[in-house]
Every structure is written in C-alpha cells, then in structure tokens.
Scaffold this active site. Structure first.
Site, PDB file in Angstrom:
ATOM      1  CB  THR A 161      -0.901   0.139   1.198  1.00 59.85           C
ATOM      2  OG1 THR A 161      -1.588   1.120   1.409  1.00 59.85           O
ATOM      3  CG2 THR A 161      -0.194  -0.456   2.406  1.00 59.85           C
ATOM      4  CG  ASP A 162      -1.227   4.923  -0.820  1.00 64.00           C
ATOM      5  OD1 ASP A 162      -1.653   4.489   0.252  1.00 64.00           O
ATOM      6  OD2 ASP A 162      -1.817   5.858  -1.341  1.00 64.00           O
ATOM      7  CD  GLU A 163      -3.341   3.714   4.545  1.00 66.11           C
ATOM      8  OE1 GLU A 163      -3.013   3.501   6.017  1.00 66.11           O
ATOM      9  OE2 GLU A 163      -4.513   3.665   4.172  1.00 66.11           O
TER      10      GLU A 163
ATOM     11  CE1 TYR B 117      -3.688  -2.431   6.283  1.00 64.67           C
ATOM     12  CE2 TYR B 117      -3.475  -0.043   5.502  1.00 64.67           C
ATOM     13  CZ  TYR B 117      -3.619  -1.408   5.015  1.00 64.67           C
ATOM     14  OH  TYR B 117      -3.488  -1.567   3.716  1.00 64.67           O
TER      15      TYR B 117
ATOM     16  CE  LYS C  15      -0.553  -4.525   3.114  1.00 65.11           C
ATOM     17  NZ  LYS C  15      -0.985  -5.923   2.575  1.00 65.11           N
TER      18      LYS C  15
HETATM   19  P1  NAD Z   1     -10.449  -6.655   2.407  1.00 63.39           P
HETATM   20  O1  NAD Z   1     -10.380  -6.522   3.917  1.00 63.39           O
HETATM   21  O2  NAD Z   1     -11.605  -6.337   1.823  1.00 63.39           O
HETATM   22  O3  NAD Z   1     -10.142  -8.203   2.229  1.00 63.39           O
HETATM   23  C1  NAD Z   1      -9.006  -8.775   2.920  1.00 63.39           C
HETATM   24  C2  NAD Z   1      -9.308 -10.471   2.636  1.00 63.39           C
HETATM   25  O4  NAD Z   1      -8.433 -11.375   3.436  1.00 63.39           O
HETATM   26  C3  NAD Z   1     -10.746 -10.865   3.372  1.00 63.39           C
HETATM   27  O5  NAD Z   1     -11.500 -11.825   2.445  1.00 63.39           O
HETATM   28  C4  NAD Z   1     -10.652 -11.741   4.578  1.00 63.39           C
HETATM   29  O6  NAD Z   1     -11.490 -12.660   5.032  1.00 63.39           O
HETATM   30  C5  NAD Z   1      -9.030 -12.146   3.995  1.00 63.39           C
HETATM   31  N1  NAD Z   1      -8.080 -12.758   5.280  1.00 63.39           N
HETATM   32  C6  NAD Z   1      -8.104 -11.803   6.459  1.00 63.39           C
HETATM   33  N2  NAD Z   1      -7.126 -12.275   7.219  1.00 63.39           N
HETATM   34  C7  NAD Z   1      -6.781 -13.522   6.542  1.00 63.39           C
HETATM   35  C8  NAD Z   1      -6.030 -14.876   7.087  1.00 63.39           C
HETATM   36  N3  NAD Z   1      -5.299 -14.818   8.232  1.00 63.39           N
HETATM   37  N4  NAD Z   1      -5.882 -15.687   6.322  1.00 63.39           N
HETATM   38  C9  NAD Z   1      -6.521 -15.804   5.199  1.00 63.39           C
HETATM   39  N5  NAD Z   1      -7.455 -14.609   4.665  1.00 63.39           N
HETATM   40  C10 NAD Z   1      -7.473 -13.603   5.479  1.00 63.39           C
HETATM   41  O7  NAD Z   1      -9.243  -5.984   1.816  1.00 63.39           O
HETATM   42  P2  NAD Z   1      -8.984  -5.147   0.434  1.00 63.39           P
HETATM   43  O8  NAD Z   1      -9.378  -3.892   0.449  1.00 63.39           O
HETATM   44  O9  NAD Z   1      -9.450  -6.042  -0.628  1.00 63.39           O
HETATM   45  O10 NAD Z   1      -7.452  -5.388   0.435  1.00 63.39           O
HETATM   46  C11 NAD Z   1      -6.751  -6.314  -0.175  1.00 63.39           C
HETATM   47  C12 NAD Z   1      -5.071  -6.002  -0.093  1.00 63.39           C
HETATM   48  O11 NAD Z   1      -4.874  -4.839  -0.731  1.00 63.39           O
HETATM   49  C13 NAD Z   1      -4.603  -5.923   1.430  1.00 63.39           C
HETATM   50  O12 NAD Z   1      -3.247  -6.424   1.598  1.00 63.39           O
HETATM   51  C14 NAD Z   1      -4.555  -4.410   1.486  1.00 63.39           C
HETATM   52  O13 NAD Z   1      -3.488  -3.972   2.670  1.00 63.39           O
HETATM   53  C15 NAD Z   1      -4.358  -3.673   0.196  1.00 63.39           C
HETATM   54  N6  NAD Z   1      -4.720  -2.683  -0.061  1.00 63.39           N
HETATM   55  C16 NAD Z   1      -5.926  -2.087  -0.051  1.00 63.39           C
HETATM   56  C17 NAD Z   1      -6.225  -0.949  -0.368  1.00 63.39           C
HETATM   57  C18 NAD Z   1      -7.666  -0.369  -0.435  1.00 63.39           C
HETATM   58  O14 NAD Z   1      -7.773   0.775  -0.754  1.00 63.39           O
HETATM   59  N7  NAD Z   1      -8.703  -1.381  -0.067  1.00 63.39           N
HETATM   60  C19 NAD Z   1      -5.434   0.140  -0.665  1.00 63.39           C
HETATM   61  C20 NAD Z   1      -3.921  -0.420  -0.734  1.00 63.39           C
HETATM   62  C21 NAD Z   1      -3.659  -1.681  -0.387  1.00 63.39           C
END
Ligand code: NAD
Length: 329
Positions: free
Chosen positions: A128-130, A152, A156
């Site tokens: 992530t950009d964070e 968080y 990450k």
């Molecule tokens: P989300 O919270 O919607 O989904 C996370 C998924 O991971 C869920 O389905 C959850 O059940 C699963 N999960 C959590 N813990 C787990 C474990 N221990 N074992 C197996 N599965 C597990 O998240 P998202 O928004 O889809 O983000 C996906 C990725 O992208 C993450 O790594 C997040 O850090 C990164 N990201 C997201 C954003 C954003 O804007 N949403 C931005 C930058 C980076």
C-alpha cells in the site's frame, strides 16, 4: 508447475474478489486457474465470489495464511501466489493491533516460507501507499524511505520488507505493488466511499474526520487489477511498483461528490474528531510501472464513482446484511 496456477490469498475480500472475477471472465487470462485461500474474517464474503463459484478454473479453500501446513500444501500445488489477504482497516488497527501483526506480518512470513520451500514460486505481494507515510508535497517513489504511521501501515510495511528480504536473501521471485486508495463495487461498507454511500442511501449522516482536508489518491479497482496483472506477467523479480489512480481529492471534496451523487447536502455531514495519527496526504508516483509495463489508469473518476454509487443503490441485498459486521470492535 505452471506459473498460471495461481493461489490468491484474501480472494473473498474487496480487491482479491475483483481480481478473481476479472481473471476468470477475461479473454487474456483464459489459461489461468485460480485457488482462493481465505479465512473469511468479517471482511471476507462468499457473496463476492458467487458470480464465479461454479467456474471450472476456480476453487475455494477456507483457511488461514498463518497455517503453515495448509499453506505448504497449497504453495506446492501452485506456481504463483498473489497475496491480498490482510487485516485492512486502519481504524480497527488503532483500536486493536494484534490481528494486524498476526495476519499481515506473521501470515505473510508463513506464505513466503511456503513459496520458498515449494522450490521457489512467483510471489506478488500487494502492499500500500500507506507504507510511505504522509507526503506533504510531491509523490512517493519506490526508492523512498518507508515511514508508516498507523499500526495497519506499520504491519504492511513490515510484510513488504519481509517479502523483499526473501528476494534479497533467498532469491525468491518477489514482486511488490504499492497502490493508492481503491474504490469500486463489493467494497466492505466500513471504508469511506461505501460507508458514506450506504449511510446516505439510508437517509443517515456521514462522519467527516477533522477539517476534512486530508488528501487521498483514488484508484478504481479495475485499474488496480490491471496493474497487478502487468506486474504478475511482466514485472521483474525483486522490484517494487507503485500503482496510482491519478485522482487526488481532499476528503471534503470527495464528500461533496458523494452528497451530490446521493442527492443530499452538507446537512448530512457530521464533523468528528480526527483519526489518531491521521496521515495528511498520500500520493504515489507511478512513472516506473507506466514506463516499464505500460500501465496507466484507464478509469475516469467521475464515471467510476457514478457507477459505484449506482452499484450500491442496486445492491442493497449485498450490503445490508454486512452493516452489523461493519461495527468497529
Ligand atoms: P479486505 O479487508 O476487503 O479483504 C481482506 C481479505 O483477507 C478478506 O477476504 C479476509 O477474509 C481475508 N483474510 C484476512 N485475514 C486472513 C488470514 N489470516 N488468512 C486468510 N485470509 C485472511 O481488503 P482489500 O481492501 O481487498 O485489500 C486487499 C489487499 O490490498 C490488502 O493487503 C490491503 O492491505 C491492500 N490494499 C488495499 C487498499 C484499499 O484501498 N482497499 C489500498 C492499498 C492496499
């Protein structure tokens, strides 16, 4: 073992499920098979995968990325890991950080180890950009120092560095992506865009943190998937690629757009105390992935946001059952 047998962790979440639905329906990826490994935490939702659940090239495994035995078996049977699974909500990491360290740091290490022990698998780590922390001016480059602020972001950053360490120490084919804030359909209604849309559609109020002047760059989830695919198929091992959307807005500007889209006004907004440690601005420079892999965001924000509002308007059946789960612990 072919690279096109892909293990997708966190594939029942917002971005992971978009990735799976896109790859199973796109003509360019007719040769991939996908196994989703997901624990189905509060954020994981089988309904996100319903459109593809009977697809012949798809399989679902419920399990934890920190379960070394399970992950070892799965890594042995797949050529590539695309790693989305994480605890992803900053506010939850402020109330309680334990699960963030367990899943994001320990879980990632277990997966990296499994990829290594399986004889070396391609590993796309979704970061992530964070991790760059707040950037008052300019845009973060892949070479910039990491300076995360929330638990968080720190978890990450830890997993991002661990992934790179497995490349540098063991030669594992690790590729890291760092993207900005995603938006689009199927996003859990605790994140700002779906939270605001669902509350406004229900005639409620929305909470705006602090002075509302924190800036985020918005990336349509289609463009994020496009960037991840470019990195999976053509990126270089050991490299980091920023994926940006090119639409920077203050939270106040975003709120104004959502109020207009939902047909209401500023009387629906409640100013609330700022989030602790709230980063003022994130901005990534995505020149590298553009030049090297031909990535450019394709989705226009105004259209993408209107489509997202239309999706939540039509899909109460999807989000209404989630509202109780969205309450913070
Ligand atoms: P989300 O919270 O919607 O989904 C996370 C998924 O991971 C869920 O389905 C959850 O059940 C699963 N999960 C959590 N813990 C787990 C474990 N221990 N074992 C197996 N599965 C597990 O998240 P998202 O928004 O889809 O983000 C996906 C990725 O992208 C993450 O790594 C997040 O850090 C990164 N990201 C997201 C954003 C954003 O804007 N949403 C931005 C930058 C980076």
């Amino acid at each position: 073992m072919t690279d096109n047998a892909i293990l997708v962790t966190g594939g029942a979440g917002f971005i992971g499920s978009h990735y799976v639905r896109t790859l199973l329906t796109g003509p360019e990826t007719a040769d991939v098979t996908l196994t989703v490994l997901d624990k189905l935490t509060y954020a994981g939702n089988p309904a996100n995968l319903r459109p593809v659940e009977d697809h012949p090239r798809y399989r679902f495994v419920r399990g934890d990325i920190a379960d070394a035995a399970l992950v070892g078996e799965l890594a042995a049977a797949h050529g590539t890991v695309v790693h989305f699974a994480a605890e992803s909500h900053v506010d939850r990491s402020i109330s309680s950080a334990g699960d963030f360290v367990r899943t994001n740091v320990l879980g990632t290490q277990v997966l990296l180890d499994a990829a290594l022990r399986a004889g070396g698998r391609r590993f796309v780590h979704v970061s992530t950009d964070e991790v760059y922390g707040s950037v008052p001016t300019g845009s973060s480059l892949e070479t910039d120092r990491l300076d995360p602020n929330s638990p968080y972001a720190a978890s990450k950053a830890s997993s991002d560095l661990l992934a790179l360490a497995y490349h540098r120490t063991h030669g594992l084919d690790v590729r890291v992506t760092r993207c900005s804030n995603n938006y689009g359909p199927y996003q859990f209604p605790e994140k700002v865009i779906p939270l605001f849309i669902t509350r406004l559609l229900d005639g409620g109020t929305v909470p705006l943190y602090g002075d509302g002047l924190n800036v985020r760059d918005w990336l349509h989830v289609d463009d994020h998937v496009q960037g991840i695919e470019a990195v999976r198929t053509a990126g270089r091992p050991g490299e980091i690629y920023n994926i940006g959307g090119g639409t920077e807005l203050t939270n106040k500007e975003l709120t104004g757009l959502l109020l207009d889209a939902c047909g209401t006004g500023w009387e629906s907004v409640e100013y609330v105390a700022d989030r602790q440690g709230h980063d003022r601005r994130y901005s990534v420079d995505h020149t590298k992935i553009g030049k090297e892999l031909g990535y450019a965001p394709r989705r226009d924000f105004t259209t993408g946001l209107a489509e997202t509002v239309a999706w939540y308007t039509a899909r109460r059946d999807w989000w209404q059952p989630l509202l109780r789960r969205a309450a913070l612990p």
